[in-house]
Design a protein around this motif. Sequence first.
Motif, mmCIF file in Angstrom:
data_model
loop_
_atom_site.group_PDB
_atom_site.id
_atom_site.type_symbol
_atom_site.label_atom_id
_atom_site.label_comp_id
_atom_site.label_asym_id
_atom_site.label_seq_id
_atom_site.Cartn_x
_atom_site.Cartn_y
_atom_site.Cartn_z
ATOM 1 N N HIS A 313 0.830 -1.213 0.000
ATOM 2 C CA HIS A 313 0.000 0.000 0.000
ATOM 3 C C HIS A 313 0.861 1.258 0.000
ATOM 4 N N HIS A 314 1.901 1.260 0.811
ATOM 5 C CA HIS A 314 2.804 2.407 0.878
ATOM 6 C C HIS A 314 3.488 2.637 -0.464
ATOM 7 N N ASP A 315 4.048 1.594 -1.038
ATOM 8 C CA ASP A 315 4.786 1.737 -2.297
ATOM 9 C C ASP A 315 3.857 2.080 -3.460
ATOM 10 N N ARG A 316 2.620 1.600 -3.402
ATOM 11 C CA ARG A 316 1.666 1.913 -4.471
ATOM 12 C C ARG A 316 1.352 3.409 -4.485
ATOM 13 N N LEU A 317 1.209 3.994 -3.303
ATOM 14 C CA LEU A 317 0.950 5.428 -3.232
ATOM 15 C C LEU A 317 2.160 6.233 -3.689
ATOM 16 N N ARG A 321 2.160 8.802 -6.869
ATOM 17 C CA ARG A 321 2.491 10.229 -6.729
ATOM 18 C C ARG A 321 3.698 10.611 -7.560
ATOM 19 N N TRP A 322 4.766 9.819 -7.547
ATOM 20 C CA TRP A 322 6.033 10.257 -8.133
ATOM 21 C C TRP A 322 6.333 9.659 -9.505
ATOM 22 N N ILE A 323 5.702 8.588 -9.864
ATOM 23 C CA ILE A 323 5.922 8.003 -11.183
ATOM 24 C C ILE A 323 4.770 8.328 -12.126
ATOM 25 N N LEU A 324 3.527 8.142 -11.643
ATOM 26 C CA LEU A 324 2.362 8.418 -12.478
ATOM 27 C C LEU A 324 1.900 9.864 -12.352
ATOM 28 N N HIS A 325 2.469 10.617 -11.386
ATOM 29 C CA HIS A 325 2.164 12.037 -11.176
ATOM 30 C C HIS A 325 0.671 12.272 -10.976
ATOM 31 N N ARG A 326 0.071 11.419 -10.164
ATOM 32 C CA ARG A 326 -1.336 11.587 -9.840
ATOM 33 C C ARG A 326 -1.489 12.331 -8.522
ATOM 34 N N ASP A 327 -2.614 13.003 -8.413
ATOM 35 C CA ASP A 327 -2.923 13.698 -7.161
ATOM 36 C C ASP A 327 -3.614 12.701 -6.235
ATOM 37 N N ILE A 328 -2.892 12.261 -5.237
ATOM 38 C CA ILE A 328 -3.451 11.267 -4.321
ATOM 39 C C ILE A 328 -3.786 11.882 -2.957
ATOM 40 N N GLY A 329 -3.730 13.205 -2.882
ATOM 41 C CA GLY A 329 -4.017 13.861 -1.628
ATOM 42 C C GLY A 329 -2.847 13.752 -0.656
ATOM 43 N N THR A 330 -3.171 13.724 0.598
ATOM 44 C CA THR A 330 -2.125 13.621 1.637
ATOM 45 C C THR A 330 -2.432 12.447 2.559
#
Length: 398
Positions: A313-317, A321-330
């Motif tokens: 779960h941690h690595d997926r987020l 965020r950093w590879i797919l550049h999606r906005d996943i919030g905080t």
Amino acid sequence: MVKGESTSDDVPNVDLSLVQGDPGFHLQRRLRLIPETGMGTARRAFIFAAVSWLPLAIWALVTGRAFSHGNPDDTLVAHFGIHARCLIAIPLMVVAEGVAQKLMPPLFRYFVESGIVTPETLPGFRDRLAAMARLRDRTLPWVVILAATMAWSTVGAVVERAEEMAWLNPGDDIGSITFGGWWFILVIRPLFTALLLVWLWRACLLFVLLCKLGRMPLALVPSHPDRVGGLSFVERLAFVFSPVAFAVSAVVAASFAHEVVYHGASAVQMKTLLVASAALISLVFLIPLLPLAVPLGALKRRAIFDYGSLVAHHDRLVHQRWILHRDIGTPDILDAPELGPVADIHAIYEAVRRMRSIPFSKLSIVAIVVPAAVPMLYVAAMQLPLSAVLGKVLKALV
């Protein structure tokens, strides 16, 4: 020392002795062998050794059987097994009682101090210790031990014609048994056998206790750096059996040594027996720690999935965020200080993956294997270069 939530008042109530309180302890206290305070370990070891060995040695000197009697094999000096029983094994098994009395209570208190036993599970922990104390104090096991000792020491000595008996009994009938023979039958062998059976019974008691503790909901930590969920202190219980392992090994090795010195046996040819004897003795006294392998194995299997899901779960987020550049919030998991960056959470998972399923390390193995192996190595060194023997042992341990 990591403290649990229990108060200091809780800790003294979980003391447990493997020795103090059993029928043998009360008998020795009535005989004033054990003082009112303490165990009198050194004094008892000396008394037991003197009572078993001195009368036989004096008789051998008086009758000319100490150093020379027809042939060198027919002397007290030649029978290493008698000396090993009287001067090594019997005193060491008494010393082991002092070791157990000093070592075990702090280790069981540490179950509470470390937080492995929580305030919620403390009553159950106390109940299990109390049940073991009641089993330790029962008379029936000691009656069985006494009966087994008498049977082995009398019938076995006469029927088997053991090497230690042959020179003490020149004829084939009971009437030809000398004082030395009767002393061996009635004192030396029973005392050694009884002490050995008592220690095997104590090993069984510890095995049963750890089985019961292993079924408790212990607060183990899968990522603990000791790689056994925080239970590494338990392996120090192996040191309780170190003197006993050496004692048993010394008696067995003495029999082999007699064959090598006086009967032309080859230490090289009997190396399989030497290794097998040391291995069997080691196994017997390591088995009491095995019950904790059950909760450790279950903990590791469960933790692999739990921590694997956490890391995934941690690595997926992080990937989103950093590879797919999606906005996943905080999400809280990315800012949790106890998890840290990716490398830290991976280290936690690696610690879980490297957990051991048995509470053994080199410390506990050395505590049993070395005492069991040293007398056998001495026999091997009679005909093999000592440097070669030690080199192989060190290579195996390192």
